[in-house]
Design an enzyme around this catalytic site. Structure first.
Site, PDB file in Angstrom:
ATOM      1  N   VAL A  11       0.865  -1.122  -0.059  1.00  0.00           N
ATOM      2  CA  VAL A  11      -0.073  -0.098   0.011  1.00  0.00           C
ATOM      3  C   VAL A  11       0.855   1.351  -0.028  1.00  0.00           C
ATOM      4  O   VAL A  11       0.652   2.264  -0.623  1.00  0.00           O
ATOM      5  CB  VAL A  11      -0.928  -0.015   1.094  1.00  0.00           C
ATOM      6  CG1 VAL A  11      -1.559   1.306   1.366  1.00  0.00           C
ATOM      7  CG2 VAL A  11      -2.073  -1.271   0.995  1.00  0.00           C
ATOM      8  N   LYS A  35      15.455  -2.835   1.887  1.00  0.00           N
ATOM      9  CA  LYS A  35      14.430  -2.539   0.882  1.00  0.00           C
ATOM     10  C   LYS A  35      14.501  -1.089   0.371  1.00  0.00           C
ATOM     11  O   LYS A  35      14.482  -0.752  -0.817  1.00  0.00           O
ATOM     12  CB  LYS A  35      12.895  -2.569   1.958  1.00  0.00           C
ATOM     13  CG  LYS A  35      11.792  -2.258   0.820  1.00  0.00           C
ATOM     14  CD  LYS A  35      10.635  -2.510   1.646  1.00  0.00           C
ATOM     15  CE  LYS A  35       9.957  -3.723   1.603  1.00  0.00           C
ATOM     16  NZ  LYS A  35       8.643  -3.661   2.639  1.00  0.00           N
ATOM     17  N   THR A 121      -5.286  -0.910   7.547  1.00  0.00           N
ATOM     18  CA  THR A 121      -6.469  -1.474   7.956  1.00  0.00           C
ATOM     19  C   THR A 121      -6.431  -1.503   9.249  1.00  0.00           C
ATOM     20  O   THR A 121      -5.706  -2.483   9.902  1.00  0.00           O
ATOM     21  CB  THR A 121      -6.614  -2.786   7.356  1.00  0.00           C
ATOM     22  OG1 THR A 121      -6.645  -2.368   5.777  1.00  0.00           O
ATOM     23  CG2 THR A 121      -8.028  -3.386   7.335  1.00  0.00           C
ATOM     24  N   ASN A 208     -14.074  -6.007   2.652  1.00  0.00           N
ATOM     25  CA  ASN A 208     -13.459  -7.438   2.480  1.00  0.00           C
ATOM     26  C   ASN A 208     -14.239  -8.610   2.961  1.00  0.00           C
ATOM     27  O   ASN A 208     -14.023  -9.626   2.453  1.00  0.00           O
ATOM     28  CB  ASN A 208     -11.869  -7.162   3.289  1.00  0.00           C
ATOM     29  CG  ASN A 208     -11.104  -6.715   2.492  1.00  0.00           C
ATOM     30  OD1 ASN A 208     -11.069  -6.406   1.078  1.00  0.00           O
ATOM     31  ND2 ASN A 208      -9.783  -6.426   3.030  1.00  0.00           N
ATOM     32  N   CYS A 260      -5.129  -9.960   2.831  1.00  0.00           N
ATOM     33  CA  CYS A 260      -6.242  -9.187   3.346  1.00  0.00           C
ATOM     34  C   CYS A 260      -7.521  -9.812   3.867  1.00  0.00           C
ATOM     35  O   CYS A 260      -7.685  -9.899   4.929  1.00  0.00           O
ATOM     36  CB  CYS A 260      -6.541  -8.239   1.965  1.00  0.00           C
ATOM     37  SG  CYS A 260      -5.506  -7.011   1.897  1.00  0.00           S
ATOM     38  N   LYS A 320      -3.125 -15.859  -5.800  1.00  0.00           N
ATOM     39  CA  LYS A 320      -3.726 -15.703  -6.963  1.00  0.00           C
ATOM     40  C   LYS A 320      -2.533 -15.377  -8.236  1.00  0.00           C
ATOM     41  O   LYS A 320      -1.557 -15.178  -7.960  1.00  0.00           O
ATOM     42  CB  LYS A 320      -4.671 -14.468  -7.003  1.00  0.00           C
ATOM     43  CG  LYS A 320      -3.837 -13.151  -6.855  1.00  0.00           C
ATOM     44  CD  LYS A 320      -4.927 -12.063  -6.675  1.00  0.00           C
ATOM     45  CE  LYS A 320      -4.305 -10.799  -6.521  1.00  0.00           C
ATOM     46  NZ  LYS A 320      -5.262  -9.657  -6.472  1.00  0.00           N
TER      47      LYS A 320
HETATM   48  C1  UDX Z   1      -8.576  -8.088  -1.499  1.00  0.00           C
HETATM   49  C2  UDX Z   1      -9.384  -7.030  -2.154  1.00  0.00           C
HETATM   50  O1  UDX Z   1     -10.143  -7.196  -3.283  1.00  0.00           O
HETATM   51  C3  UDX Z   1      -8.789  -5.620  -2.018  1.00  0.00           C
HETATM   52  O2  UDX Z   1      -9.977  -4.853  -2.347  1.00  0.00           O
HETATM   53  C4  UDX Z   1      -8.194  -5.291  -0.754  1.00  0.00           C
HETATM   54  O3  UDX Z   1      -7.684  -4.030  -0.705  1.00  0.00           O
HETATM   55  C5  UDX Z   1      -7.367  -6.258  -0.234  1.00  0.00           C
HETATM   56  O4  UDX Z   1      -7.939  -7.536  -0.422  1.00  0.00           O
HETATM   57  P1  UDX Z   1      -6.202  -9.062  -2.850  1.00  0.00           P
HETATM   58  O5  UDX Z   1      -6.002  -9.773  -1.599  1.00  0.00           O
HETATM   59  O6  UDX Z   1      -5.160  -8.479  -3.888  1.00  0.00           O
HETATM   60  O7  UDX Z   1      -7.509  -8.032  -2.651  1.00  0.00           O
HETATM   61  O8  UDX Z   1      -6.899 -10.427  -3.989  1.00  0.00           O
HETATM   62  P2  UDX Z   1      -8.221 -10.700  -4.515  1.00  0.00           P
HETATM   63  O9  UDX Z   1      -7.973 -10.106  -6.127  1.00  0.00           O
HETATM   64  O10 UDX Z   1      -9.362  -9.741  -4.050  1.00  0.00           O
HETATM   65  O11 UDX Z   1      -8.567 -12.074  -4.505  1.00  0.00           O
HETATM   66  C6  UDX Z   1      -8.515 -12.637  -3.132  1.00  0.00           C
HETATM   67  C7  UDX Z   1      -8.569 -14.074  -3.021  1.00  0.00           C
HETATM   68  O12 UDX Z   1      -9.974 -14.517  -3.609  1.00  0.00           O
HETATM   69  C8  UDX Z   1      -7.816 -14.793  -4.118  1.00  0.00           C
HETATM   70  O13 UDX Z   1      -7.352 -16.016  -3.466  1.00  0.00           O
HETATM   71  C9  UDX Z   1      -8.564 -15.271  -5.244  1.00  0.00           C
HETATM   72  O14 UDX Z   1      -8.017 -16.564  -5.760  1.00  0.00           O
HETATM   73  C10 UDX Z   1      -9.845 -15.538  -4.663  1.00  0.00           C
HETATM   74  N1  UDX Z   1     -10.976 -15.331  -5.447  1.00  0.00           N
HETATM   75  C11 UDX Z   1     -11.306 -14.222  -6.015  1.00  0.00           C
HETATM   76  C12 UDX Z   1     -11.874 -16.594  -5.495  1.00  0.00           C
HETATM   77  O15 UDX Z   1     -11.823 -17.664  -4.977  1.00  0.00           O
HETATM   78  N2  UDX Z   1     -12.848 -16.400  -6.613  1.00  0.00           N
HETATM   79  C13 UDX Z   1     -13.364 -15.260  -6.918  1.00  0.00           C
HETATM   80  O16 UDX Z   1     -14.339 -15.135  -7.726  1.00  0.00           O
HETATM   81  C14 UDX Z   1     -12.388 -14.083  -6.675  1.00  0.00           C
END
Ligand code: UDX
Length: 431
Positions: A11, A35, A121, A208, A260, A320
């Site tokens: 962030v 870093k 957060t 979230n 998150c 992901k």
């Molecule tokens: C998330 C929120 O989207 C973001 O707004 C917040 O600030 C931080 O947390 P992020 O952790 O980067 O972001 O990942 P995100 O793309 O949201 O995916 C989270 C997880 O959900 C992944 O493990 C993904 O595989 C899973 N997921 C997502 C599913 O299993 N199914 C879906 O349809 C979408």
């Protein structure tokens, strides 16, 4: 404006660079010397789309500097962002120790008016708590305002999400601070929501928790599909066409991970407990997610009497695609369980191997996809990296001991691996 961003994590770093790219003079501060050195040498500490280019651009235009000197940053800037980590403690509560250290530094060095913007957060009431702490430590109330400004960016799309956020939430009670916030945020096209600090702090957790619940809901339905021969993909699509639901972010799989959702859902449950409120829906979402992660292992245990001597290859270890982050990734739970049960675990991930190796040193890591597959008894696809979509089925049939794929992201369904003679399992199908 002279802006300091304290904390060069996901962030903080993105906030600092995007603001520097908008011609503010930004100093990004972190206590981690390694870093800061890397950043000064134009090396991004994380993998993120467009980060290297943006870092280069801002260093060339000299709108950004990186430093470990927090005292000078506090003394010379009009706006001070706090963007340090707020990880989970063992019991799920939020660990505020990094934020507390920054507040101590602010109390020590603040000698002119500055707006302190909290991006981390944090539990509801933190803005009030920081204000109170600074006053108790003798900082005059004329010298600062504290504002809550949660960040909603997704890893992998962080720069885009910061620039084009669905909304910018600002919890602010002072007109003086609001005027400065407007100077920073008016150039962004995103809708701005000015509200109280408490509302702003809770919006982040609620957002979230809602998204995590949405994923656990569809995973729960997927579990019913696997017993009834109903098709989870069609169900998610059909439900999603209802505008009130939307097909976005509604894919069944082996559960959510990342820095998150797992941490923030647990924290929200703990925060609510403090007020004697039970967040039953969020609690259920967490429980569904935990059991969802281990579905592939349960399937293997039903198939094989013995896990000892079996070679299982994990395809994708990050939570992901398009990130190197493995924090709370479902793959990690699967690897640990398989190793505990005596299996030999191989891992292939295009960029996540190094981070996974630190937390799961007992698995074997492969640089080359097909080396990791050769001689294995089963593949578990945990992350939908694009290159896995082109998996060579002929190689699998020829070189695996059992041509078996457990598809934890339902990523290969359109290629019908079963038609080629592969044992193929999907979430909501046979898992
Ligand atoms: C998330 C929120 O989207 C973001 O707004 C917040 O600030 C931080 O947390 P992020 O952790 O980067 O972001 O990942 P995100 O793309 O949201 O995916 C989270 C997880 O959900 C992944 O493990 C993904 O595989 C899973 N997921 C997502 C599913 O299993 N199914 C879906 O349809 C979408």
């Amino acid at each position: 404006m002279k802006i300091s961003v304290i904390g060069a994590g996901y962030v903080g770093l993105i906030t600092a660079l995007v603001l520097a790219d908008m011609d503010h003079t930004v100093v990004c501060v972190d206590k981690d010397e390694l870093k800061i050195n890397k950043l000064n040498h134009r090396i991004p500490p994380i993998y993120e789309e467009g980060l290297e280019e943006l870092l280069d651009k801002c260093l060339n235009s000299k709108t950004i500097t990186f430093s470990t000197d927090i005292a000078t940053a506090i003394k010379t800037c009009d706006v001070l962002y706090i963007a340090v980590g707020t990880p989970a403690l063992e019991d799920g509560h939020v660990d505020m120790s990094q934020s507390n250290v920054i507040v101590d530094s602010l109390a020590k060095h603040l000698d002119h008016y500055a707006v302190i913007i909290n991006k981390s957060t944090v539990p509801i009431g933190t803005q009030k708590h920081i204000t109170q702490t600074l006053l108790e430590k003798g900082v005059s109330k004329e010298l600062f305002d504290v504002v809550s400004n949660p960040e909603f960016l997704r890893e992998g799309k962080a720069i885009h999400d910061f620039k084009y956020a669905d909304r910018i939430v600002l919890g602010c009670e002072s007109d003086k601070a609001k005027a400065i916030l407007k100077q920073i945020y008016d150039p962004f096209v995103s809708p701005k929501i000015y509200t109280t600090p408490e509302t702003s702090e809770l919006i982040k957790y609620a957002a979230n928790a809602f998204l995590a619940t949405k994923i656990s809901f569809i995973n729960d339905i997927a579990n019913l599909c696997s017993k009834t021969h109903a098709d989870i993909a069609v169900i998610a699509y059909a439900l999603g066409l209802d505008h009130r639901i939307s097909p976005e972010f509604f894919k069944a799989g082996i559960g959510y991970g990342g820095s998150c959702f797992p941490k923030d859902t647990r924290a929200l449950v703990k925060i609510a407990e403090h007020y004697e409120i039970q967040l039953k829906i969020v609690q259920s979402a967490i429980e569904i997610n935990e059991s969802q992660k281990l579905k592939p292992v349960k399937l293997l245990l039903n198939h094989w009497e013995e896990m000892e001597g079996k070679i299982v290859t994990i395809l994708g270890v990050t939570f992901k695609p398009e990130t190197d982050d493995v924090r709370d990734a479902p793959s990690i739970a699967i690897i640990n369980k398989l190793i505990e049960l005596g299996a030999q675990v191989r891992v292939y991930d295009p960029i996540g191997n190094k981070n996974a190796q630190k937390i799961c040193p007992k698995a074997q890591y492969f640089e080359e996809l097909y080396h990791s597959i050769d001689g294995a008894h089963c593949l578990i696809l945990c992350t939908e990296w694009e290159e896995f979509h082109d998996l060579d089925f002929r190689f699998i049939l020829k070189h695996m001991r059992i041509p078996m794929i457990i598809d934890g992201r339902n990523f290969l369904t359109d290629r019908d691996p079963e038609d080629d003679g592969i044992l193929y399992f999907t979430v909501g199908g046979s898992i």
